[in-house]
Design a protein around this motif. Structure first.
Motif, PDB file in Angstrom:
ATOM      1  N   SER A   9       0.681  -1.015   0.085  1.00 16.80           N
ATOM      2  CA  SER A   9      -0.077   0.008   0.035  1.00 16.80           C
ATOM      3  C   SER A   9       0.801   1.075  -0.123  1.00 16.80           C
ATOM      4  O   SER A   9       2.065   1.369   0.340  1.00 16.80           O
ATOM      5  CB  SER A   9      -0.886   0.073   1.188  1.00 16.80           C
ATOM      6  OG  SER A   9      -0.280   0.207   2.500  1.00 16.80           O
ATOM      7  N   THR A  11       0.590   5.256   1.215  1.00 14.03           N
ATOM      8  CA  THR A  11      -0.392   6.495   1.996  1.00 14.03           C
ATOM      9  C   THR A  11       0.515   7.780   1.874  1.00 14.03           C
ATOM     10  O   THR A  11       1.181   8.217   3.001  1.00 14.03           O
ATOM     11  CB  THR A  11      -0.505   5.889   3.571  1.00 14.03           C
ATOM     12  OG1 THR A  11       0.831   5.568   4.079  1.00 14.03           O
ATOM     13  CG2 THR A  11      -1.286   4.599   3.700  1.00 14.03           C
ATOM     14  N   HIS A  40      -4.404   8.702   3.257  1.00 13.70           N
ATOM     15  CA  HIS A  40      -3.577   9.774   3.499  1.00 13.70           C
ATOM     16  C   HIS A  40      -2.982  10.064   4.814  1.00 13.70           C
ATOM     17  O   HIS A  40      -3.720   9.702   5.899  1.00 13.70           O
ATOM     18  CB  HIS A  40      -4.297  11.087   3.000  1.00 13.70           C
ATOM     19  CG  HIS A  40      -4.801  10.801   1.689  1.00 13.70           C
ATOM     20  ND1 HIS A  40      -5.911  10.872   1.439  1.00 13.70           N
ATOM     21  CD2 HIS A  40      -4.189  11.006   0.219  1.00 13.70           C
ATOM     22  CE1 HIS A  40      -6.522  10.748   0.118  1.00 13.70           C
ATOM     23  NE2 HIS A  40      -5.213  10.737  -0.667  1.00 13.70           N
ATOM     24  N   ALA A  43      -0.491   5.796   8.451  1.00 10.33           N
ATOM     25  CA  ALA A  43      -1.076   4.465   8.202  1.00 10.33           C
ATOM     26  C   ALA A  43      -0.407   3.373   8.315  1.00 10.33           C
ATOM     27  O   ALA A  43      -0.170   2.815   9.513  1.00 10.33           O
ATOM     28  CB  ALA A  43      -1.852   4.620   7.067  1.00 10.33           C
TER      29      ALA A  43
END
Length: 65
Positions: A9, A11, A40, A43
Motif C-alpha cells: 500500500s 499512504t 492519506h 497509516a
C-alpha cells in the motif's frame, strides 16, 4: 518491489501528494507495481494496516521484536 506474499500500500501525506504523483506520472507506475493508495497521512508505517501475521505477532510477544 512488491511482496507476493503480502499486501502493498501507499499512504501519501495528503490528497495533494496523490495529485502530484499523478501529475508527474508516478501514480500509474506505482499502481502497476501493485501499490494501491490506502489513505492519506500516517497509516501502514505505524501499524494501521491490519493484524500482524501470527508468526510475527508471536515473535513480538516472545522476543519483544
Amino acid at each position: 518491489m512488491p511482496n507476493p506474499g503480502g499486501e502493498d500500500s501507499l499512504t501519501p501525506g495528503s490528497p495533494a501528494a496523490v495529485q502530484r504523483l499523478a501529475h508527474v506520472g508516478l501514480r500509474a507506475d506505482l499502481e502497476t507495481l501493485g501499490f494501491g493508495i490506502a489513505g492519506h497521512g500516517c497509516a501502514t508505517c505505524i501499524g494501521n494496516a491490519g493484524p500482524l501475521l501470527p508468526a510475527v505477532a508471536d515473535g513480538v510477544e516472545t522476543r519483544g521484536r
